[in-house]
Enzyme design. Sequence first.
Site, short mmCIF file in Angstrom:
data_model
loop_
_atom_site.label_atom_id
_atom_site.label_comp_id
_atom_site.label_asym_id
_atom_site.label_seq_id
_atom_site.Cartn_x
_atom_site.Cartn_y
_atom_site.Cartn_z
N ASP A 138 0.82 -1.21 0.00
CA ASP A 138 0.00 0.00 0.00
C ASP A 138 0.85 1.26 0.00
OD1 ASP A 138 0.95 -0.37 2.58
OD2 ASP A 138 -1.01 -0.72 3.47
N ASN A 187 -7.79 -2.48 14.08
CA ASN A 187 -9.15 -2.80 13.65
C ASN A 187 -9.19 -4.04 12.75
OD1 ASN A 187 -8.05 -1.86 11.28
ND2 ASN A 187 -9.51 -0.18 10.98
N HIS A 191 -7.30 -4.51 10.04
CA HIS A 191 -7.01 -4.30 8.61
C HIS A 191 -5.70 -4.99 8.22
CE1 HIS A 191 -4.91 -0.12 9.30
NE2 HIS A 191 -3.98 -1.02 9.14
N GLU A 218 -9.58 -1.84 4.92
CA GLU A 218 -10.27 -1.48 6.15
C GLU A 218 -11.54 -2.33 6.33
OE1 GLU A 218 -8.75 0.27 8.20
OE2 GLU A 218 -8.29 2.31 7.58
C1 GLP Z 1 -0.62 0.46 8.54
C2 GLP Z 1 -0.28 -0.32 7.26
C3 GLP Z 1 -0.42 -1.79 7.46
C4 GLP Z 1 0.20 -2.18 8.77
C5 GLP Z 1 -0.60 -1.61 9.90
C6 GLP Z 1 0.00 -1.85 11.28
O1 GLP Z 1 -1.73 1.25 8.45
N1 GLP Z 1 -1.00 0.09 6.11
O2 GLP Z 1 0.16 -2.47 6.35
O3 GLP Z 1 0.23 -3.58 8.91
O4 GLP Z 1 -0.87 -0.25 9.72
O5 GLP Z 1 1.05 -0.99 11.51
P1 GLP Z 1 2.03 -1.08 12.72
O6 GLP Z 1 2.92 -2.23 12.44
O7 GLP Z 1 2.79 0.22 12.71
O8 GLP Z 1 1.21 -1.27 13.94
#
Ligand code: GLP
Length: 255
Positions: free
Chosen positions: A74, A143, A145, A150
């Site tokens: 992403d 959440n 995702h 989402e």
């Molecule tokens: C972000 C990314 C995800 C990631 C998630 C968790 O929004 N788009 O790919 O897995 O959040 O992030 P973190 O590892 O910083 O908790």
Amino acid sequence: MKYSYKGMNIEIYESYDELSNKAAQIIAAQVILKPKSVLGLATGSTPERMYKYLVEMHSNLKLDFENITTFNLDEYLGITENNVQSYAYYMNQHLFNHININRDNINIPKGIVNDINGFCHQYDEKIASLGKIDLQVLGIGTNGHIGFNEPDVFFEAGTHLVKLDEGTIVANSRFFSSIDEVPKEAISIGIRNIMQSKKVILLASGKNKEEAVWEMIFGQVTPNLPASILQVHNDVTILLDKESGSKVKIELDKL
Ligand code: GLP
């Protein structure tokens, strides 16, 4: 501790460091066994140490990325790849600048793009042209995702434009100087792209992921918690530390 539940491999480690090391070892094994692998890569704070271990394996053990192709999950919409908040910048900083990958083999959704639908279609086509993603690395949002898929009323299949949830914007604001600077939209690969990967590893660390991890493994398969779809993937390994894994461990120990 290692568990198997509904076909999912679940590994709970003492620390973030250990889970990161294990994740790096799985990727290294993939790269060694198939030097032309297609890797699906994730950003966020969770995989940072995994990338650090991979960089070390490259410099100390000559782990060779020359023929590897990567697709990132992403990217925020509206920011350039030189912006320090972009996922392109993150990937350069944590991995690509330190390994021998061919820059032509790096694919990351574009943050600045005129024809969004056209770009998403091309991204899907490019993944398809290379066969399947051999190994997809995922994190998980609080959440549930995955990528930027989402919670929704249906599973988005391919690469698509996403309107970020308020909770995601709040969670990710820690990387920005103010919440107003967090982009409200992103481009993310879809659930079909993820589910078509031959192998998936999902990393989660910290107490704030405990509920989402529990729902992913024991909850219903629902687009309202996108990671729950992994229950029906046939080769998924979930790497947890003891904080993110404490609630599932109670359940798994009963089985
Ligand atoms: C972000 C990314 C995800 C990631 C998630 C968790 O929004 N788009 O790919 O897995 O959040 O992030 P973190 O590892 O910083 O908790």
